[in-house]
Design an enzyme around this catalytic site. Structure first.
Site: not given
Ligand code: PRP
Length: 180
Positions: A44, A99, A103, A131, A152-153, A159
């Site tokens: 990510g 990062e 989350d 988040k 949820f992004v 992804d």
């Protein structure tokens, strides 16, 4: 083609570039003469870490670990797996973990504990997105690009089932995409 699946844009490309610029400048100041390791957690981190390091006007070493916890769905499994380790010693080195998102905080906590155990001089986190509503472990990243709500992004490295990482912004998928 990909944008048709997006319900809304949360962080635009211009905003991401500005975030990278500001964080890069701050890190350049804080880590001057420290020759830090900027450590990306794959996959990510990829687009953001590129923006970030090119905004850092100091010597740094680039490293990667392949770490994952989601395994395809939209919920974190809580089980952090390292499939590729760093490969260089962190002993007495200053580490900046880069990062895309913090989350639940499980990934970052696991990796920070590991690097501390391995003898790093310091370990801090820079994240494009925070988040806080998702947090399960108590953790506050030192360097945060922007804080996002409990959604949820996807995009800019993030992804859904390995797709949408190449979107040039961060957004929210249309609900029907999950039901395909
Ligand atoms: C995502 C993201 C962070 C982590 C954050 O990675 O890139 O590394 O989850 O979640 P947490 O705070 O709940 O641990 P993922 O495990 O999906 O792997 P990826 O980077 O390959 O997509």
């Amino acid at each position: 083609m990909l944008e048709k699946d997006v319900e809304k844009v949360l962080v635009s490309n211009a905003e991401i570039k500005q975030i990278a610029k500001e964080l890069g400048k701050q890190l350049s100041f804080d880590y001057k003469d420290k020759f830090p390791i900027v450590l990306g957690l794959l996959k990510g981190c990829v687009p953001f870490i590129g923006d970030l390091i090119t905004e850092m006007d100091i010597h740094l070493e680039l490293g990667f670990m392949d770490v994952s916890s989601y395994h395809g769905g939209i919920e974190s499994s809580g089980d952090v797996k390292i499939s590729k380790d760093l490969g260089i010693s962190v002993q007495d080195r200053h580490i900046i973990i880069a990062e895309d998102i913090v989350d639940t905080g499980r990934t970052i906590k696991t990796i920070m504990e590991l690097l501390t155990f391995r003898g790093a001089a310091s370990v801090e986190v820079v994240t494009m997105l925070d988040k806080p509503t998702g947090r399960i472990v108590d953790f506050h990243p030192k360097y945060v690009g922007t804080t996002i709500p409990s959604e949820f992004v996807i995009g800019y490295g993030l992804d859904y089932e390995q797709k949408y990482r190449n979107l040039p912004f961060v957004g929210v998928l249309k609900p029907e995409v999950y039901n395909k």
